[in-house]
Motif scaffolding. Structure first.
Motif, mmCIF file in Angstrom:
data_model
loop_
_atom_site.group_PDB
_atom_site.id
_atom_site.type_symbol
_atom_site.label_atom_id
_atom_site.label_comp_id
_atom_site.label_asym_id
_atom_site.label_seq_id
_atom_site.Cartn_x
_atom_site.Cartn_y
_atom_site.Cartn_z
ATOM 1 N N GLU A 1 4.048 36.135 22.108
ATOM 2 C CA GLU A 1 4.133 36.464 20.707
ATOM 3 C C GLU A 1 5.340 35.693 20.236
ATOM 4 O OE1 GLU A 1 4.315 40.123 17.289
ATOM 5 O OE2 GLU A 1 3.990 40.316 19.706
ATOM 6 N N ASP A 2 6.513 35.600 21.023
ATOM 7 C CA ASP A 2 7.745 35.199 20.576
ATOM 8 C C ASP A 2 7.597 33.534 20.437
ATOM 9 O OD1 ASP A 2 9.125 37.368 20.740
ATOM 10 O OD2 ASP A 2 9.802 37.343 22.783
ATOM 11 N N ASP A 3 6.492 32.977 21.126
ATOM 12 C CA ASP A 3 6.369 31.545 21.046
ATOM 13 C C ASP A 3 5.743 31.269 19.834
ATOM 14 O OD1 ASP A 3 7.507 31.007 23.681
ATOM 15 O OD2 ASP A 3 5.446 31.247 24.513
ATOM 16 N N ARG A 4 5.146 32.077 19.258
ATOM 17 C CA ARG A 4 4.480 31.885 17.790
ATOM 18 C C ARG A 4 5.258 31.655 16.768
ATOM 19 N NH1 ARG A 4 0.591 37.012 18.765
ATOM 20 N NH2 ARG A 4 -0.283 36.300 20.910
ATOM 21 N N ASP A 5 6.788 32.140 16.789
ATOM 22 C CA ASP A 5 7.736 31.738 15.843
ATOM 23 C C ASP A 5 8.302 30.155 15.841
ATOM 24 O OD1 ASP A 5 7.187 34.104 14.676
ATOM 25 O OD2 ASP A 5 8.798 35.152 16.157
ATOM 26 N N ILE A 6 8.045 29.592 17.093
ATOM 27 C CA ILE A 6 8.656 28.410 17.430
ATOM 28 C C ILE A 6 7.808 27.350 16.941
ATOM 29 C CG2 ILE A 6 9.488 26.739 19.378
ATOM 30 C CD1 ILE A 6 9.926 29.252 20.943
ATOM 31 N N TYR A 7 6.385 27.376 17.040
ATOM 32 C CA TYR A 7 5.720 26.285 16.736
ATOM 33 C C TYR A 7 4.932 26.509 15.407
ATOM 34 C CZ TYR A 7 6.197 24.952 21.677
ATOM 35 O OH TYR A 7 6.669 24.439 22.892
ATOM 36 N N ASP A 8 4.666 25.364 14.834
ATOM 37 C CA ASP A 8 3.879 25.346 13.502
ATOM 38 C C ASP A 8 2.343 25.684 13.753
ATOM 39 O OD1 ASP A 8 6.031 25.146 11.490
ATOM 40 O OD2 ASP A 8 6.046 23.058 11.861
ATOM 41 N N ILE A 9 2.036 25.114 14.872
ATOM 42 C CA ILE A 9 0.753 25.194 15.027
ATOM 43 C C ILE A 9 0.404 26.404 16.099
ATOM 44 C CG2 ILE A 9 -1.341 24.099 16.519
ATOM 45 C CD1 ILE A 9 -0.069 21.338 15.704
ATOM 46 N N VAL B 1 0.975 -1.120 -0.075
ATOM 47 C CA VAL B 1 0.099 -0.070 0.176
ATOM 48 C C VAL B 1 0.984 1.269 0.055
ATOM 49 C CG1 VAL B 1 -1.773 1.429 1.184
ATOM 50 C CG2 VAL B 1 -1.972 -1.350 1.302
ATOM 51 N N PHE B 2 0.568 2.277 -0.758
ATOM 52 C CA PHE B 2 1.220 3.551 -0.747
ATOM 53 C C PHE B 2 1.558 4.302 0.663
ATOM 54 C CE2 PHE B 2 1.148 8.291 -1.195
ATOM 55 C CZ PHE B 2 2.474 8.391 -2.006
ATOM 56 N N LYS B 3 2.660 4.401 0.861
ATOM 57 C CA LYS B 3 3.016 4.874 2.243
ATOM 58 C C LYS B 3 2.845 6.405 2.043
ATOM 59 C CE LYS B 3 6.682 5.191 5.598
ATOM 60 N NZ LYS B 3 7.984 5.058 5.947
ATOM 61 N N LYS B 4 1.988 6.963 3.039
ATOM 62 C CA LYS B 4 1.766 8.488 2.887
ATOM 63 C C LYS B 4 2.900 9.102 3.461
ATOM 64 C CE LYS B 4 -2.009 11.814 4.159
ATOM 65 N NZ LYS B 4 -1.947 12.141 2.758
ATOM 66 N N GLN B 5 3.371 10.403 2.881
ATOM 67 C CA GLN B 5 4.482 11.127 3.386
ATOM 68 C C GLN B 5 4.091 12.075 4.722
ATOM 69 O OE1 GLN B 5 7.850 10.854 2.747
ATOM 70 N NE2 GLN B 5 7.257 9.060 1.116
ATOM 71 N N MET B 6 4.648 11.835 5.563
ATOM 72 C CA MET B 6 4.238 12.485 6.902
ATOM 73 C C MET B 6 5.176 13.599 7.449
ATOM 74 S SD MET B 6 1.193 11.063 7.081
ATOM 75 C CE MET B 6 0.644 11.753 8.825
ATOM 76 N N ARG B 7 4.894 14.599 8.054
ATOM 77 C CA ARG B 7 5.639 15.433 8.543
ATOM 78 C C ARG B 7 5.294 15.487 9.953
ATOM 79 N NH1 ARG B 7 6.028 21.189 9.028
ATOM 80 N NH2 ARG B 7 4.104 21.503 8.252
ATOM 81 N N GLN B 8 6.357 15.256 10.977
ATOM 82 C CA GLN B 8 6.081 15.319 12.331
ATOM 83 C C GLN B 8 6.111 16.947 12.895
ATOM 84 O OE1 GLN B 8 8.615 13.331 14.769
ATOM 85 N NE2 GLN B 8 7.348 13.287 16.619
ATOM 86 N N VAL B 9 4.943 17.210 13.722
ATOM 87 C CA VAL B 9 4.967 18.651 14.196
ATOM 88 C C VAL B 9 4.669 18.270 15.550
ATOM 89 C CG1 VAL B 9 4.443 19.885 12.070
ATOM 90 C CG2 VAL B 9 2.512 19.115 13.564
ATOM 91 N N LYS B 10 4.857 19.481 16.694
ATOM 92 C CA LYS B 10 4.611 19.444 17.797
ATOM 93 C C LYS B 10 3.434 20.367 18.101
ATOM 94 C CE LYS B 10 7.741 19.290 20.813
ATOM 95 N NZ LYS B 10 9.064 19.521 21.820
ATOM 96 N N ASN B 11 2.279 19.896 18.622
ATOM 97 C CA ASN B 11 1.127 20.428 19.304
ATOM 98 C C ASN B 11 1.213 21.029 20.529
ATOM 99 O OD1 ASN B 11 -1.474 21.673 19.472
ATOM 100 N ND2 ASN B 11 -2.462 19.375 19.410
ATOM 101 N N GLU C 1 -4.020 4.725 1.642
ATOM 102 C CA GLU C 1 -2.648 5.154 2.045
ATOM 103 C C GLU C 1 -2.328 4.411 3.670
ATOM 104 O OE1 GLU C 1 -2.032 9.293 0.059
ATOM 105 O OE2 GLU C 1 -3.562 9.314 1.891
ATOM 106 N N SER C 2 -1.276 4.623 4.141
ATOM 107 C CA SER C 2 -1.112 4.216 5.493
ATOM 108 C C SER C 2 0.314 5.102 5.861
ATOM 109 C CB SER C 2 -0.570 2.771 5.415
ATOM 110 O OG SER C 2 0.492 2.616 4.592
ATOM 111 N N PHE C 3 0.512 5.104 7.111
ATOM 112 C CA PHE C 3 1.490 5.794 7.861
ATOM 113 C C PHE C 3 1.966 5.263 9.232
ATOM 114 C CE2 PHE C 3 -1.953 8.180 9.460
ATOM 115 C CZ PHE C 3 -1.657 8.440 10.556
ATOM 116 N N THR C 4 3.071 5.422 9.445
ATOM 117 C CA THR C 4 3.651 4.911 10.755
ATOM 118 C C THR C 4 3.634 5.607 11.958
ATOM 119 O OG1 THR C 4 5.844 5.894 10.224
ATOM 120 C CG2 THR C 4 5.518 3.523 9.554
#
Length: 332
Positions: free
Chosen positions: A182-190, A56-66, A314-317
């Motif tokens: 406001e400075d923390d908003r530049d650290i996280y994607d979320i 099965v096609f492996k979905k490309q994932m990107r790890q982000v911190k919430n 699709e699938s991901f680990t």
């Protein structure tokens, strides 16, 4: 036609018939084995090899911190009149802003504005996008890693007992979590998280739960946070003490709200063992059904989910190979 030809040939001369069949057999064998040097594409494989080699096609994932976490404390005791208790778990100092009676249409317009117009990284940005289409607002400061319990309630002078029949034009409660610094908003994607919460009232008695959660990214995208369904362990699954009538009524309310029962139910205690070999650790999530039930060794054998039989697109680990090796070293 071929059968008629062979019968006629046999009646004409049995020896000539045997010679023709033998010649055809030799030519076919030579083509398959490549005796004549011709590049003839021939595939020889059994059904088991076909199944095992299908991946099965492996979905490309990107790890982000919430950085945000929100859950309901004692959902059975929550109601419009008595209020609700929320537990937060944030990695940084944050602001929890609650909007009671938020307009459904304006909320989804606000999410589109986050994508196309401006970023919703502060409570004021969401208020501007909502055009103040809510009944009451309250705000709390959340300290990092504090796991605070926040009690929210509509003022008694609003005299609101319900939000009408389904389909509704307002959500009972929308909770917005944003980073305070406001400075923390530049650290996280979320940069913020929007939670749509249902609270039972006089008209609609579906139990209290989080209906939807949206993660808003600094780049302008927003994602609907979905629950993963782990393989259930029968020995540890709690029993349901509600009567058949109550279960039927609950299903009916879920259908009216446009939710499936599997999506809306709170997560149960689950097993971490692969449902196929019962030995490996579950590490693969299958899409679109979102069942996490297979280990690294068994996932390559399945084109359909072994739990719901839905075809896997699709699938991901859940963990990379390096993370698994680190966990093994820690266990030693």
């Amino acid at each position: 036609m071929a059968a008629v030809f062979l019968v006629t040939l046999y009646e004409y001369s049995p020896l000539f018939y045997i010679a023709v069949v033998f010649t055809c057999f030799i030519v076919t064998t030579g083509l398959v084995l490549g005796w004549f040097g011709w590049d003839v594409p021939v595939i020889l494989r059994n059904s088991e090899e076909t199944q095992f080699n299908t991946r099965v096609f492996k979905k490309q994932m990107r790890q982000v911190k919430n950085p945000f976490g929100l859950e309901i404390t004692n959902p059975s005791s929550a109601s419009i009149t008595t209020g609700i208790t929320l537990t937060t778990d944030c990695l940084e100092d944050s602001l929890l802003t609650c909007y009671w009676g938020c307009s459904v249409q304006k909320l989804y317009e606000a999410l589109q504005k986050h994508f196309y117009c401006f970023r919703i990284s502060t409570p004021q940005a969401l208020e501007d996008a909502l055009y103040s289409e809510y009944l009451y607002q309250e705000q709390y400061f959340i300290k990092k890693d504090s796991k605070e319990e926040i009690y929210c309630q509509l003022p008694r002078d609003t005299k609101i007992e319900d939000f009408g029949t389904v389909p509704r034009s307002r959500y009972p409660l929308v909770a917005l979590l944003t980073l305070a610094d406001e400075d923390d908003r530049d650290i996280y994607d979320i940069i913020s998280m929007v939670s749509v919460i249902h609270i039972p009232d006089k008209t609609y008695k579906l139990s209290c739960r989080i209906l939807y959660q949206y993660l808003l990214l600094a780049q302008g995208q927003f994602h609907d946070l979905k629950q993963l369904f782990m393989s259930a362990n029968n020995n540890s699954t709690p029993s349901n003490n509600s009567s058949p009538e109550e279960q039927s009524r609950e299903r009916s309310l879920l259908e009216k709200a446009g939710l499936s029962e599997s999506e809306a139910e709170p997560p149960e205690e689950n097993s971490k063992d692969c449902v196929v070999c019962q030995n490996g650790t579950v590490n693969w999530v299958l899409l679109p059904c979102r069942h996490a039930c297979l280990c690294d060794g068994c996932v390559r054998y399945f084109q359909q989910c072994p739990m719901c039989r839905q075809f896997v697109q699709e699938s991901f680990t859940l963990c990379s190979q390096k993370e698994q090796e680190k966990d093994k070293l820690r266990a030693l």
